[in-house]
Scaffold this motif. Structure first.
Motif, mmCIF file in Angstrom:
data_model
loop_
_atom_site.group_PDB
_atom_site.id
_atom_site.type_symbol
_atom_site.label_atom_id
_atom_site.label_comp_id
_atom_site.label_asym_id
_atom_site.label_seq_id
_atom_site.Cartn_x
_atom_site.Cartn_y
_atom_site.Cartn_z
ATOM 1 N N ASN A 47 -3.776 0.087 -4.710
ATOM 2 C CA ASN A 47 -2.541 0.809 -5.028
ATOM 3 C C ASN A 47 -2.039 0.473 -6.437
ATOM 4 N N PHE A 48 -3.000 0.378 -7.392
ATOM 5 C CA PHE A 48 -2.633 -0.008 -8.758
ATOM 6 C C PHE A 48 -1.694 0.989 -9.424
ATOM 7 N N PRO A 72 9.704 -3.559 2.964
ATOM 8 C CA PRO A 72 10.148 -3.726 1.576
ATOM 9 C C PRO A 72 9.037 -3.394 0.575
ATOM 10 N N GLU A 73 9.401 -2.733 -0.516
ATOM 11 C CA GLU A 73 8.421 -2.468 -1.573
ATOM 12 C C GLU A 73 8.030 -3.779 -2.245
ATOM 13 N N ILE A 74 6.732 -4.007 -2.385
ATOM 14 C CA ILE A 74 6.206 -5.173 -3.097
ATOM 15 C C ILE A 74 5.522 -4.637 -4.355
ATOM 16 N N LEU A 113 0.793 -1.229 0.000
ATOM 17 C CA LEU A 113 0.000 0.000 0.000
ATOM 18 C C LEU A 113 0.832 1.289 0.000
ATOM 19 N N GLY A 114 2.116 1.180 0.299
ATOM 20 C CA GLY A 114 2.963 2.370 0.316
ATOM 21 C C GLY A 114 2.991 3.058 -1.041
ATOM 22 N N GLN A 156 8.309 6.474 6.001
ATOM 23 C CA GLN A 156 7.847 5.480 6.966
ATOM 24 C C GLN A 156 8.262 4.069 6.557
ATOM 25 N N MET A 157 8.245 3.786 5.265
ATOM 26 C CA MET A 157 8.688 2.470 4.802
ATOM 27 C C MET A 157 10.155 2.253 5.157
ATOM 28 N N ALA A 158 10.966 3.307 5.012
ATOM 29 C CA ALA A 158 12.378 3.217 5.394
ATOM 30 C C ALA A 158 12.524 3.085 6.909
#
Length: 197
Positions: free
Chosen positions: A141-142, A98-100, A80-81, A91-93
């Motif tokens: 999150n397309f 990890p980015e998916i 969702l990021g 925030q992800m960092a």
């Protein structure tokens, strides 16, 4: 071809493994990293591909008899990021999320279980929670994520990979999102119809 996004990491969580070999082979050839759980992870590794466990990302095991595997902020945050929102990236960092970029799901066979004449307890266990949540998150999150919501779409993604490599444009991702909400709508309708008897 506007807004092209690379596919670097794929979360694969499927009930039926048939038809997946060729797609996984192409993704591996393109250098895409795999993330998975349980039987799907074992299947991916049996094909000779490396696969990171979801548990190694979340630091939680599969619990409650397999009812809770992927439902975790590190998984859903990775889906969702928003890649173009600075606060999301920060925030992800901060939380090491990890980015998916690609989510491949094949839901528990609820309708087939009902048709088989199974008892209520077995039918209820075939109400997919994690899978349907992954589908909805990927579809929402397309703009950043490709969602493959059932094995019927494996060949669609494979065709794109064969033509473009491990990348998609916004039109591709939106098309998969539309199919994803079609899958989730059909699935929830089948569950509702069973409850209504």
């Amino acid at each position: 071809m506007a807004d092209i996004k690379p596919i670097k990491r794929a979360l694969v969580s499927v009930f039926h493994k048939d038809g997946l070999e060729e797609l996984l082979g192409k993704l591996n050839e393109e250098g895409v990293k795999f993330l998975s759980t349980g039987g799907t992870q074992q299947f991916i590794e049996s094909l000779g591909y490396e696969c990171q466990t979801v548990e190694s990302v979340t630091t939680y095991p599969s619990i409650l008899g397999g009812r809770v595997k992927t439902l975790h902020p590190k998984v859903f945050g990775g889906i969702l990021g928003r890649r173009d929102v600075e606060g999301d990236r920060e925030q992800m960092a901060q939380y090491d999320i990890p980015e998916i970029d690609l989510v491949i799901v094949d839901l528990y066979p609820f309708e087939d279980t009902v048709k088989s004449g199974a008892g209520e307890a077995d039918i209820i266990e075939k109400i997919d929670i994690g899978g349907i949540s992954l589908i909805r998150a990927g579809a929402k999150n397309f703009r950043d994520v490709v969602i493959v919501p059932s094995k019927a779409e494996y060949s669609v993604l494979l065709d794109i990979l064969n033509r473009k490599g491990a990348q998609t444009d916004l039109a591709d991702r939106r098309m998969f999102a539309e199919r994803a909400f079609g899958v989730s709508s059909h699935y929830d309708t089948a569950i509702l119809e069973w409850f209504l008897g």
